[in-house]
Structures are given as structure tokens and as C-alpha cells.
Design a protein around this motif. Structure first.
Motif, PDB file in Angstrom:
ATOM      1  N   CYS A  30      36.288  35.975  32.589  1.00  0.00           N
ATOM      2  CA  CYS A  30      37.278  36.445  33.566  1.00  0.00           C
ATOM      3  C   CYS A  30      36.796  37.693  34.294  1.00  0.00           C
ATOM      4  O   CYS A  30      37.015  37.831  35.499  1.00  0.00           O
ATOM      5  CB  CYS A  30      38.610  36.722  32.880  1.00  0.00           C
ATOM      6  SG  CYS A  30      39.480  35.214  32.431  1.00  0.00           S
ATOM      7  N   ALA A  31      36.148  38.591  33.576  1.00  0.00           N
ATOM      8  CA  ALA A  31      35.632  39.798  34.211  1.00  0.00           C
ATOM      9  C   ALA A  31      34.571  39.446  35.254  1.00  0.00           C
ATOM     10  O   ALA A  31      34.575  39.984  36.365  1.00  0.00           O
ATOM     11  CB  ALA A  31      35.066  40.751  33.169  1.00  0.00           C
ATOM     12  N   VAL A  32      33.693  38.525  34.897  1.00  0.00           N
ATOM     13  CA  VAL A  32      32.658  38.091  35.847  1.00  0.00           C
ATOM     14  C   VAL A  32      33.305  37.421  37.052  1.00  0.00           C
ATOM     15  O   VAL A  32      32.976  37.712  38.205  1.00  0.00           O
ATOM     16  CB  VAL A  32      31.643  37.147  35.165  1.00  0.00           C
ATOM     17  CG1 VAL A  32      30.750  36.465  36.187  1.00  0.00           C
ATOM     18  CG2 VAL A  32      30.794  37.919  34.160  1.00  0.00           C
ATOM     19  N   ARG A  47      45.230  37.714  44.258  1.00  0.00           N
ATOM     20  CA  ARG A  47      45.990  37.282  43.078  1.00  0.00           C
ATOM     21  C   ARG A  47      45.041  36.782  41.991  1.00  0.00           C
ATOM     22  O   ARG A  47      45.191  37.127  40.813  1.00  0.00           O
ATOM     23  CB  ARG A  47      46.981  36.179  43.465  1.00  0.00           C
ATOM     24  CG  ARG A  47      47.791  35.656  42.300  1.00  0.00           C
ATOM     25  CD  ARG A  47      48.791  34.575  42.752  1.00  0.00           C
ATOM     26  NE  ARG A  47      49.446  34.003  41.620  1.00  0.00           N
ATOM     27  CZ  ARG A  47      48.958  33.016  40.872  1.00  0.00           C
ATOM     28  NH1 ARG A  47      47.796  32.466  41.175  1.00  0.00           N
ATOM     29  NH2 ARG A  47      49.618  32.551  39.841  1.00  0.00           N
ATOM     30  N   VAL A  48      44.056  35.991  42.388  1.00  0.00           N
ATOM     31  CA  VAL A  48      43.081  35.476  41.423  1.00  0.00           C
ATOM     32  C   VAL A  48      42.295  36.630  40.803  1.00  0.00           C
ATOM     33  O   VAL A  48      42.074  36.671  39.595  1.00  0.00           O
ATOM     34  CB  VAL A  48      42.134  34.451  42.097  1.00  0.00           C
ATOM     35  CG1 VAL A  48      40.941  34.141  41.215  1.00  0.00           C
ATOM     36  CG2 VAL A  48      42.901  33.177  42.420  1.00  0.00           C
ATOM     37  N   ARG A  49      41.899  37.574  41.621  1.00  0.00           N
ATOM     38  CA  ARG A  49      41.148  38.729  41.114  1.00  0.00           C
ATOM     39  C   ARG A  49      42.003  39.517  40.119  1.00  0.00           C
ATOM     40  O   ARG A  49      41.546  39.868  39.032  1.00  0.00           O
ATOM     41  CB  ARG A  49      40.702  39.622  42.272  1.00  0.00           C
ATOM     42  CG  ARG A  49      39.727  40.715  41.859  1.00  0.00           C
ATOM     43  CD  ARG A  49      39.257  41.520  43.064  1.00  0.00           C
ATOM     44  NE  ARG A  49      40.280  42.435  43.546  1.00  0.00           N
ATOM     45  CZ  ARG A  49      40.589  43.598  42.948  1.00  0.00           C
ATOM     46  NH1 ARG A  49      39.965  43.960  41.866  1.00  0.00           N
ATOM     47  NH2 ARG A  49      41.514  44.374  43.448  1.00  0.00           N
ATOM     48  N   ARG A  50      43.257  39.781  40.470  1.00  0.00           N
ATOM     49  CA  ARG A  50      44.152  40.543  39.581  1.00  0.00           C
ATOM     50  C   ARG A  50      44.399  39.799  38.271  1.00  0.00           C
ATOM     51  O   ARG A  50      44.389  40.399  37.200  1.00  0.00           O
ATOM     52  CB  ARG A  50      45.481  40.832  40.275  1.00  0.00           C
ATOM     53  CG  ARG A  50      45.440  42.002  41.219  1.00  0.00           C
ATOM     54  CD  ARG A  50      46.825  42.470  41.635  1.00  0.00           C
ATOM     55  NE  ARG A  50      47.820  41.431  41.775  1.00  0.00           N
ATOM     56  CZ  ARG A  50      48.144  40.820  42.904  1.00  0.00           C
ATOM     57  NH1 ARG A  50      47.552  41.154  44.028  1.00  0.00           N
ATOM     58  NH2 ARG A  50      49.064  39.872  42.931  1.00  0.00           N
ATOM     59  N   GLY A  52      42.415  37.597  36.901  1.00  0.00           N
ATOM     60  CA  GLY A  52      41.165  37.633  36.139  1.00  0.00           C
ATOM     61  C   GLY A  52      41.006  38.944  35.391  1.00  0.00           C
ATOM     62  O   GLY A  52      40.616  38.967  34.217  1.00  0.00           O
ATOM     63  N   ILE A  53      41.330  40.040  36.050  1.00  0.00           N
ATOM     64  CA  ILE A  53      41.241  41.355  35.405  1.00  0.00           C
ATOM     65  C   ILE A  53      42.263  41.456  34.278  1.00  0.00           C
ATOM     66  O   ILE A  53      41.949  41.912  33.174  1.00  0.00           O
ATOM     67  CB  ILE A  53      41.442  42.478  36.449  1.00  0.00           C
ATOM     68  CG1 ILE A  53      40.252  42.520  37.402  1.00  0.00           C
ATOM     69  CG2 ILE A  53      41.643  43.830  35.764  1.00  0.00           C
ATOM     70  CD1 ILE A  53      40.462  43.379  38.636  1.00  0.00           C
ATOM     71  N   MET A  54      43.498  41.020  34.549  1.00  0.00           N
ATOM     72  CA  MET A  54      44.541  41.080  33.527  1.00  0.00           C
ATOM     73  C   MET A  54      44.177  40.211  32.326  1.00  0.00           C
ATOM     74  O   MET A  54      44.370  40.615  31.173  1.00  0.00           O
ATOM     75  CB  MET A  54      45.883  40.636  34.112  1.00  0.00           C
ATOM     76  CG  MET A  54      47.027  40.793  33.130  1.00  0.00           C
ATOM     77  SD  MET A  54      48.645  40.537  33.870  1.00  0.00           S
ATOM     78  CE  MET A  54      48.670  38.767  34.054  1.00  0.00           C
ATOM     79  N   CYS A  55      43.628  39.046  32.577  1.00  0.00           N
ATOM     80  CA  CYS A  55      43.242  38.153  31.488  1.00  0.00           C
ATOM     81  C   CYS A  55      42.112  38.775  30.664  1.00  0.00           C
ATOM     82  O   CYS A  55      42.137  38.724  29.430  1.00  0.00           O
ATOM     83  CB  CYS A  55      42.834  36.793  32.039  1.00  0.00           C
ATOM     84  SG  CYS A  55      42.625  35.529  30.774  1.00  0.00           S
ATOM     85  N   ALA A  56      41.138  39.359  31.332  1.00  0.00           N
ATOM     86  CA  ALA A  56      40.038  40.019  30.614  1.00  0.00           C
ATOM     87  C   ALA A  56      40.576  41.136  29.730  1.00  0.00           C
ATOM     88  O   ALA A  56      40.163  41.280  28.569  1.00  0.00           O
ATOM     89  CB  ALA A  56      39.011  40.555  31.609  1.00  0.00           C
ATOM     90  N   GLU A  57      41.512  41.918  30.252  1.00  0.00           N
ATOM     91  CA  GLU A  57      42.088  43.014  29.472  1.00  0.00           C
ATOM     92  C   GLU A  57      42.920  42.488  28.297  1.00  0.00           C
ATOM     93  O   GLU A  57      42.843  43.021  27.193  1.00  0.00           O
ATOM     94  CB  GLU A  57      42.932  43.915  30.369  1.00  0.00           C
ATOM     95  CG  GLU A  57      42.088  44.714  31.342  1.00  0.00           C
ATOM     96  CD  GLU A  57      42.900  45.502  32.358  1.00  0.00           C
ATOM     97  OE1 GLU A  57      44.144  45.341  32.418  1.00  0.00           O
ATOM     98  OE2 GLU A  57      42.289  46.283  33.099  1.00  0.00           O
ATOM     99  N   ALA A  58      43.720  41.442  28.532  1.00  0.00           N
ATOM    100  CA  ALA A  58      44.540  40.869  27.459  1.00  0.00           C
ATOM    101  C   ALA A  58      43.661  40.294  26.355  1.00  0.00           C
ATOM    102  O   ALA A  58      43.929  40.509  25.166  1.00  0.00           O
ATOM    103  CB  ALA A  58      45.460  39.786  28.023  1.00  0.00           C
ATOM    104  N   CYS A  88      46.220  33.653  29.526  1.00  0.00           N
ATOM    105  CA  CYS A  88      45.064  32.756  29.706  1.00  0.00           C
ATOM    106  C   CYS A  88      45.459  31.488  30.459  1.00  0.00           C
ATOM    107  O   CYS A  88      44.725  31.034  31.343  1.00  0.00           O
ATOM    108  CB  CYS A  88      44.450  32.394  28.362  1.00  0.00           C
ATOM    109  SG  CYS A  88      43.490  33.724  27.629  1.00  0.00           S
ATOM    110  N   LEU A  89      46.592  30.915  30.106  1.00  0.00           N
ATOM    111  CA  LEU A  89      47.032  29.699  30.801  1.00  0.00           C
ATOM    112  C   LEU A  89      47.337  29.977  32.273  1.00  0.00           C
ATOM    113  O   LEU A  89      46.982  29.182  33.150  1.00  0.00           O
ATOM    114  CB  LEU A  89      48.253  29.106  30.104  1.00  0.00           C
ATOM    115  CG  LEU A  89      47.986  28.466  28.749  1.00  0.00           C
ATOM    116  CD1 LEU A  89      49.292  28.031  28.099  1.00  0.00           C
ATOM    117  CD2 LEU A  89      47.021  27.297  28.871  1.00  0.00           C
ATOM    118  N   GLU A  90      47.980  31.096  32.555  1.00  0.00           N
ATOM    119  CA  GLU A  90      48.280  31.457  33.942  1.00  0.00           C
ATOM    120  C   GLU A  90      46.993  31.689  34.729  1.00  0.00           C
ATOM    121  O   GLU A  90      46.853  31.246  35.872  1.00  0.00           O
ATOM    122  CB  GLU A  90      49.161  32.706  33.980  1.00  0.00           C
ATOM    123  CG  GLU A  90      49.604  33.073  35.376  1.00  0.00           C
ATOM    124  CD  GLU A  90      50.530  34.275  35.404  1.00  0.00           C
ATOM    125  OE1 GLU A  90      50.872  34.689  36.526  1.00  0.00           O
ATOM    126  OE2 GLU A  90      50.900  34.810  34.347  1.00  0.00           O
TER     127      GLU A  90
END
Length: 123
Positions: A30-32, A47-50, A52-58, A88-90
Motif C-alpha cells: 500500500c505504501a508503494v 482518494r486512492v492515495r489516502r 493506501g496511506i491509511m491502509c499502510a498505517e493500519a 484492507c477491504l476498503e
């Protein structure tokens, strides 16, 4: 209350490690992926970028919780893992519509599945 058998304990530790490992792989993917999205792009790209960042942090935070050796509140672990599964699903759904993001979406789904399996084991 009965003590868990060695087989139950082994399964618990194995599933916990599997979930933590899936979280690590998902956080990296997700970070990549988020770093490849133009921050000045369209609203959908943002939205996709945000996500991805949120998923990487979670995923990173969940991996840290699962990797700690000290006694932890089971409800806290359950809440953290369920939150990670949902994020992750979102994120996977958001990645689905973007060419080149298939691998990151698959990592998100694998992490969500590992989280679901661990939650099932917790009961």
C-alpha cells in the motif's frame, strides 16, 4: 476455565504470526502504491492515495500489536485486527479500479483474509 492444549496454543501463535506477516506485506504494498499516485491528480486518485496511506498505517500498527510479547487486552487486539480487516477491504476495492494496482489489491485481500482467520480463532 480450561487451559488451552499445546495444539491450540500452537495454532493461535501460528495464525497470529500469519496475520502479522500479511499485515507487513500489505503495508509495504500500500505504501508503494500510494507513492505512485500523483498527489495533484484527480479526486479519485487522491482518494486512492489516502486509502493506501491509511491502509499502510493500519497494517503497520496491527503488525506491531500482534508482534508484542507482553500480555494484551484480547478485546483491544480483536478491535485492532477487525479495524485492519475493514480498512484492507476498503482499500482493495479502491485499488480495483486502477491499472497496475492489482498486486496491491491482492495484498489487501490476503491481509483481510488473514485478519478474518485470526478473528475466527479468537472466537
Amino acid at each position: 476455565m480450561t487451559s488451552p492444549t499445546s495444539q491450540q496454543l500452537y495454532r493461535f501463535l501460528e495464525d497470529r504470526f500469519t496475520c502479522a506477516q500479511a499485515c507487513t506485506e500489505c503495508a509495504r504494498a500500500c505504501a508503494v502504491r500510494a507513492s505512485l499516485v500523483d498527489p495533484d491528480g484527480s479526486e479519485d486518485q487522491e482518494r486512492v492515495r489516502r486509502l493506501g496511506i491509511m491502509c499502510a498505517e493500519a497494517c503497520d500498527a496491527t503488525c506491531r500489536v500482534l508482534s508484542e510479547e507482553n500480555q494484551q487486552d484480547e478485546e483491544g487486539i480483536r478491535a485492532r485486527v477487525d479495524w485492519c480487516r475493514s480498512v484492507c477491504l476498503e482499500c482493495a476495492r479502491a485499488f480495483d479500479g486502477h491499472p497496475g494496482a492489482e498486486s496491491a489489491a491482492a495484498s489487501c485481500r490476503a491481509c483481510a483474509d488473514a485478519c478474518a482467520d485470526f478473528l475466527e480463532l479468537l472466537g
